[in-house]
Design an enzyme around this catalytic site. Structure first.
Site, mmCIF file in Angstrom:
data_model
loop_
_atom_site.group_PDB
_atom_site.id
_atom_site.type_symbol
_atom_site.label_atom_id
_atom_site.label_comp_id
_atom_site.label_asym_id
_atom_site.label_seq_id
_atom_site.Cartn_x
_atom_site.Cartn_y
_atom_site.Cartn_z
ATOM 1 N N LYS A 71 -115.116 71.770 17.647
ATOM 2 C CA LYS A 71 -114.738 73.187 17.786
ATOM 3 C C LYS A 71 -115.397 73.968 16.677
ATOM 4 O O LYS A 71 -115.697 73.410 15.619
ATOM 5 C CB LYS A 71 -113.215 73.336 17.660
ATOM 6 C CG LYS A 71 -112.666 74.577 18.304
ATOM 7 C CD LYS A 71 -112.439 74.355 19.777
ATOM 8 C CE LYS A 71 -111.951 75.600 20.482
ATOM 9 N NZ LYS A 71 -111.493 75.265 21.847
ATOM 10 N N ASP A 75 -114.561 80.487 23.555
ATOM 11 C CA ASP A 75 -113.119 80.392 23.356
ATOM 12 C C ASP A 75 -112.692 81.859 23.146
ATOM 13 O O ASP A 75 -113.422 82.768 23.573
ATOM 14 C CB ASP A 75 -112.787 79.483 22.153
ATOM 15 C CG ASP A 75 -111.319 79.069 22.090
ATOM 16 O OD1 ASP A 75 -110.923 78.150 22.818
ATOM 17 O OD2 ASP A 75 -110.534 79.684 21.330
HETATM 18 N N1 GLU Z 1 -112.646 76.597 24.490
HETATM 19 C C1 GLU Z 1 -112.323 75.896 25.683
HETATM 20 C C2 GLU Z 1 -111.243 74.873 25.407
HETATM 21 O O1 GLU Z 1 -110.350 75.150 24.640
HETATM 22 C C3 GLU Z 1 -113.544 75.340 26.403
HETATM 23 C C4 GLU Z 1 -114.453 74.482 25.604
HETATM 24 C C5 GLU Z 1 -115.753 74.108 26.328
HETATM 25 O O2 GLU Z 1 -115.949 74.520 27.463
HETATM 26 O O3 GLU Z 1 -116.537 73.416 25.708
HETATM 27 O O4 GLU Z 1 -111.192 73.800 25.957
#
Ligand code: GLU
Length: 445
Positions: free
Chosen positions: A126, A166
């Protein structure tokens, strides 16, 4: 907590001081792993718990950019590459003033298990920044994204680490970051980011996937009780991508969604949310929820309390972490709510989760119910790698299969540990064992 697990948790707190959200996410997972560890002690003996709570790599960097007044601004950038046992690090980027290393670590930690649950070849990571895109001009957002990617580009790649969106990062931001990455690398690596535009490597259904998936998960939970969303009253928090497409899918399945929210308050629309108007306000105009109320007779804006004060059958928290506390949970339960499916990451506090579980309602933790977004990111990577494009129906059918599969593995795993209906245990134990078995196979690395 048992001794083994308690010791690991204490070390996390000691080593990562002040990172409250990270501690909270680790505690929730470790607590539910207790039955797993007592049944399979070899995981703890191999030091897996200590290893899985420590990110493989954490990157923090300066992001300097120039605003429209010619002033230099400095933000902080993050990428936490948490676990690559199952595949390249995968997880979104969050741009929000609240972002700090503890928040990125909690999100990265959750992402490991969520991604494992999707059964796709993706590890967990992340990133993000304390940059606030709200109120910034388009050119300011572009200059920020370019500066952010100038550093991030050294660390990512289609087989290394694949960021996405996100909170605060949507198609516009992904576009500016992709443009800068391509320029720096002199290479059209479509698979380095997901959530791309449809004309340049994006996948159909990626935009809708998190919200749709959350609702599909709620529908699967209801099906275990011989029920469905048809005719249900649904409250939704948030007004971003996840909330909008949760509303779209829930209404398509015959529910009436009556709320959404942002930081200025929540909207109650008893007639059912007018989705076209909400999309116009949020997606086209980048406006506030109050703009919806001005144009929608019968809708009202409430600025006191929380959206959870509104009586409902099903609650879908789709805003942000810790947005639903013990008091909110008590209110929901008292007013007859029987299903909670999380579209956001960790929206319920530990007190709220305990209340839901004690009441025995259908409660799905985000790492299971919101996994549709990242699962569809993996589908986007698959299309990029094979230079193909699926139509909407194909992509949606795959998303539906994945969500059904996640639901069923939570159910089966919870039963295996003698706790039928416990989706928290089911999700954590199923996700953990998938990652842990591969970590064992890879040796101590
Ligand atoms: N931010 C999204 C999550 O919390 C998607 C992450 C992604 O698609 O890599 O899963």
């Amino acid at each position: 907590m048992t001794n083994v697990v308690e010791k690991v948790y204490e070390q996390v707190v000691e080593r990562n001081r002040g990172e409250a959200e990270f501690h909270q996410a680790v505690r929730e997972v470790l607590e539910s792993l207790e039955p797993v560890i007592s049944k399979h002690p070899h995981y703890a003996e191999a030091g897996l718990l200590e290893r899985i709570v420590e990110p493989e790599r954490q990157i923090m960097f300066r992001v300097p950019w120039v605003d429209d007044n010619g002033q230099v601004q400095v933000n902080r950038g993050f990428r936490v590459e948490f676990n690559s046992a199952l595949g390249p690090y995968k997880g979104g980027l969050r741009f929000h003033p609240s972002v700090n290393v503890g928040i990125i670590k909690f999100l990265g930690f959750e992402q490991i298990f969520k991604n494992a649950l999707t059964n796709q070849a993706i590890g967990g990571g992340k990133g993000g920044s304390d940059f606030d895109p709200h109120g910034k001009s388009d050119l300011e957002v572009m200059r920020f994204c370019q500066s952010f990617m100038t550093e991030l580009s050294r660390h990512i790649g289609p087989s290394t680490d694949v960021p996405a969106g996100d909170i605060g990062v949507g198609g516009r931001e992904i576009g500016y970051m992709f443009g800068q990455y391509k320029r720096l690398k002199n290479s059209y690596d479509a698979g380095v980011l997901t959530g791309k535009g449809l004309a340049w490597g994006g996948s159909l259904v990626r935009t809708e996937a998190t919200g749709y998936g959350t609702v599909l998960f709620a529908q699967s939970m209801l099906a275990t009780k011989g029920q469905s969303l048809e005719g249900k009253r649904v409250t939704v928090s948030g007004a971003g991508n996840v909330a909008i497409y949760a509303i779209e899918k829930a209404q398509a399945l015959g529910a009436t969604c009556i709320t959404f929210s942002d930081s200025s308050g929540y909207v109650v629309d008893e007639a059912g949310v007018d989705l076209e108007l909400l999309k116009q306000v949020k997606e086209v105009e980048r406006g506030r929820v109050a703009d919806y109320v001005e144009r929608r007779p019968g809708a009202r804006l409430v600025t006191e309390g929380r959206v959870w004060d509104v009586p409902c059958d099903v609650a879908l928290p789709c805003a942000t972490q810790n947005e639903l506390d013990g008091n909110n949970a008590a209110t929901l339960l008292r007013q007859g709510c029987g299903v909670v499916a999380e579209g956001a990451n960790m929206p319920s506090t530990p007190e709220a989760i305990e209340a839901f579980q004690q009441a025995g309602i259908l409660y799905a933790p985000g790492k299971a119910s919101n996994a549709g977004g990242v699962a569809t990111s993996a589908l986007e990577m698959e299309q990029n790698a094979s230079r193909t494009r699926w139509d909407f129906e194909t992509a949606e059918a795959k998303l539906t299969d994945i969500m059904t599969d996640i639901h069923d593995s939570c159910v089966v795993t919870a039963e295996e540990y003698g706790r039928p209906g416990d989706y928290v245990l089911g999700a954590n134990a199923a996700g953990f064992t998938r990652v842990a078995d591969v970590m064992l196979a890879h040796g101590i690395v």
